[in-house]
Every structure is written in C-alpha cells, then in structure tokens.
Design an enzyme around this catalytic site. Structure first.
Site, PDB file in Angstrom:
ATOM      1  N   ARG A   1       0.867  -1.180   0.000  1.00  0.00           N
ATOM      2  CA  ARG A   1       0.000   0.000   0.000  1.00  0.00           C
ATOM      3  C   ARG A   1       0.901   1.226   0.000  1.00  0.00           C
ATOM      4  NH1 ARG A   1      -2.174  -3.595   3.888  1.00  0.00           N
ATOM      5  NH2 ARG A   1      -4.270  -4.369   3.357  1.00  0.00           N
TER       6      ARG A   1
ATOM      7  N   LYS B   1      -2.286  -2.158   7.512  1.00  0.00           N
ATOM      8  CA  LYS B   1      -3.713  -1.998   7.746  1.00  0.00           C
ATOM      9  C   LYS B   1      -4.187  -3.025   8.767  1.00  0.00           C
ATOM     10  CE  LYS B   1      -8.034  -1.296   5.202  1.00  0.00           C
ATOM     11  NZ  LYS B   1      -8.670  -1.283   3.864  1.00  0.00           N
TER      12      LYS B   1
ATOM     13  N   HIS C   1      -2.419   2.465  -5.997  1.00  0.00           N
ATOM     14  CA  HIS C   1      -3.125   1.209  -5.737  1.00  0.00           C
ATOM     15  C   HIS C   1      -3.259   0.366  -7.001  1.00  0.00           C
ATOM     16  CE1 HIS C   1      -4.467  -0.206  -1.918  1.00  0.00           C
ATOM     17  NE2 HIS C   1      -5.571  -0.739  -2.407  1.00  0.00           N
TER      18      HIS C   1
ATOM     19  N   ARG D   1      -0.506  -2.089  -6.923  1.00  0.00           N
ATOM     20  CA  ARG D   1      -0.787  -3.184  -5.984  1.00  0.00           C
ATOM     21  C   ARG D   1      -1.793  -4.169  -6.584  1.00  0.00           C
ATOM     22  NH1 ARG D   1      -1.278  -4.639  -0.356  1.00  0.00           N
ATOM     23  NH2 ARG D   1      -3.428  -4.971   0.302  1.00  0.00           N
TER      24      ARG D   1
ATOM     25  N   HIS E   1      -4.185  -9.091   3.506  1.00  0.00           N
ATOM     26  CA  HIS E   1      -5.642  -9.106   3.632  1.00  0.00           C
ATOM     27  C   HIS E   1      -6.050  -9.985   4.805  1.00  0.00           C
ATOM     28  CE1 HIS E   1      -6.443  -8.026  -0.883  1.00  0.00           C
ATOM     29  NE2 HIS E   1      -6.201  -6.964  -0.130  1.00  0.00           N
TER      30      HIS E   1
ATOM     31  N   TYR F   1      -9.394 -10.634  -7.397  1.00  0.00           N
ATOM     32  CA  TYR F   1      -8.338 -10.677  -8.404  1.00  0.00           C
ATOM     33  C   TYR F   1      -8.389 -11.952  -9.246  1.00  0.00           C
ATOM     34  CZ  TYR F   1      -6.518  -6.873  -5.577  1.00  0.00           C
ATOM     35  OH  TYR F   1      -6.387  -5.689  -4.892  1.00  0.00           O
TER      36      TYR F   1
END
Length: 315
Positions: free
Chosen positions: A131, A156, A262, A265, A288, A297
C-alpha cells in the site's frame, strides 16, 4: 475543555492515526452542524440515524457512511460515555467495483518512462504489492538487502508482514539508502528534532527517533510541522508527489487507464495469480485479513488468461 479537544485526546490516547483523527473530527463537526449546532450530549441514536440517512440522500458510498457511523459511535462511547443502540438509519448501497489492473507490458512501459526516487517507489509498489503508506513509512531498519526482504510494520489493521524484495530493485534501493544517509547526517549536524515514532515506542525509547535505523527510507525534501505536536521535523515523502509522478508517467506511456499507487498493488496481485501463485499466498503478501477480499483478483486473472472463450471466436 471543548468537546472537540476531548475527542482528539481520546483518539490520541488510543494511538489512532492522524488520518483517523482528522476524519473523526470532520464527522463530528458535520453532525453538529447538521443539527443546528446542538451539543451532542443532548442528542442520541435518533439524531445519528437522521444524519446517516441524510448522507445516503447526498449519495455517499457505503464505506463513507460506515466511517461516519464509526466516528459518532466513538464520540458517544469514548467521550460522552454513552452507547448508541439499535441504530436503524437508511443504509447506503454497497458497490463492488473491479480494480484497475495493468497488463505486464503496460507495467513495463510505465516504469520505463519514470526515473528518480518515484521510479523506485513505483517499482516497489508493483514488485512487493505494498500500500502507498506502507511504502512511504518504511524505515531503514525495515529493509533487509542481504536477506532480500522488507518488513512491513503496522500495516492496515495494525498487522506486520514480510514481503520479498525484487532482485532488480536492489541496486536502486542501495542508492536510495545512501541518499537517505546523507539527509540523515545533515539533519544530525543541524540538531533537528527526531523523526516521528509510534506512540508506544516513543514513550519506551524516545532517543530512537535520532538513530539511523529509525530514519525514513524516503525522507521528504523539506521539513514540515508535525500536526499534533507542532514540532518542526523531517517527515517521509508525501503520497501526492508519487501520485502525480504516476499520473504523468501514464500519460507519457500513452496508457488510457487511470494509474494510481493502488493500481500497482492490484496489478501485483493479479499477475501473481496469472503465474499460478495460490490465492492464500497472495492474501498473505497483500496483508488481507479475509481471503474474500483477495478473490476479486481471480476474476481479473481468469479474464486476462483467457480461461473463458467467447462463442464469437468459434464462428
């Protein structure tokens, strides 16, 4: 003490980020203005419901409405010491947009027209799946050239993870560390204030902010005032600078897609799946919490790989 100051104090006590602080304060102000500057102490769940429904009518996204709700729940729970129960506001519709992904050839062209620090940053975004703030907040100690890895701290959700360094970026990373060392030595000679440290560590070891391992990998060119302490110090490079560089590079490369940090990414994740990397590994590399976030994805990878053949091609 004014309520806004109390709100900021509680946010800082819990070590929330400056971005969260500014967002929560903004929602507090909008909530009060919407209700004619009535003090929140005299309001409750009904007024919060009305405000959240108003946001839906304004057309905000579900994530924006959720952020407003979180801010107001925090205000009442942490500052006013009250619980907001059974909120029945009209909810914004959740939309799920497919992310923009560049093809491998498009990545090559994009990186080829970039240079300097931003070229390295763009390469790491794509090569490591970081990120943008994870990249810009890297410290010297987080980069292990000998071990070929980057340790992402406090990503995150407050999680740490390790990602592999692209071999092709090693030389540029070494040069960037040398550049950062020169900036560090200049700041040391000028006896500048230490760089910002995470709150808990700043209490435990305040002198670390003056040490080389804790210095920024991508230091800003100019000094800036810390928005919380008012201290003039060296911060990391700003995300807007990288964003502008990517946008300009996309134009130079003749790409029709909107390219952001992003996007790099998203492309990292999709290209790994195209190469046959299993989705659980991609999930870990991206940081994640839920594999369902990563699954978006797979749809893009299948389309790019051509797994589903159009019946038009059989005619």
């Amino acid at each position: 003490m004014q309520l806004e100051d109390q709100l900021r104090g509680e946010i800082r006590k819990l070590h929330y980020s400056i971005r969260t602080e500014e967002a929560y304060v903004l929602w507090y102000r909008q909530f009060v203005r919407f209700h004619g500057l009535i003090h929140p102490e005299t309001m409750g769940a009904a007024e919060v419901e009305a405000f959240l429904t108003h946001l839906v009518k304004r057309g905000v996204s579900a994530s924006t409405q959720n952020q407003a709700l979180n801010a107001l729940v925090f205000l009442y729970r942490q500052v006013l010491k009250r619980e907001l129960e059974n909120i029945q506001a009209q909810r914004a519709k959740t939309s799920r947009h497919l992310p923009v992904v560049l093809a491998v050839e498009e990545i090559k062209v994009l990186l080829a027209v970039m240079d300097g620090v931003e070229a390295l940053q763009a390469g790491l975004l794509y090569g490591c799946g970081l990120r943008v703030m994870e990249l810009l907040r890297l410290r010297i100690k987080d980069v292990d050239l000998a071990g070929g890895k980057i340790e992402v701290r406090d990503g995150k959700g407050g999680k740490d993870r390790v990602v592999c360094l692209p071999g092709s970026a090693m030389a540029a990373l070494q040069r960037q560390m040398e550049r950062a060392k020169r900036v560090y030595e200049q700041d040391e000679m000028a006896n500048l204030s230490p760089v910002w440290l995470p709150d808990a560590y700043a209490t435990k070891n305040p002198s670390a902010g003056k040490s080389w391992p804790w210095f920024w990998l991508f230091p800003a060119d100019k000094l800036a005032t810390d928005p919380r302490s008012g201290t003039l110090r060296r911060h990391h490079s700003h995300e807007q600078r990288l964003g502008r560089a990517l946008s300009l590079a996309a134009k130079r490369a003749g790409l029709a897609k909107k390219v952001t940090a992003h996007t790099m990414r998203h492309s990292f994740a999709t290209h790994l799946l195209l190469r046959g990397v299993d989705i659980r590994s991609v999930q870990e590399l991206l940081g994640h919490a839920d594999v369902r976030t990563t699954e978006i994805y797979t749809q893009l990878a299948r389309a790019m790989r051509g797994d589903i053949r159009s019946p038009l091609d059989d005619l």
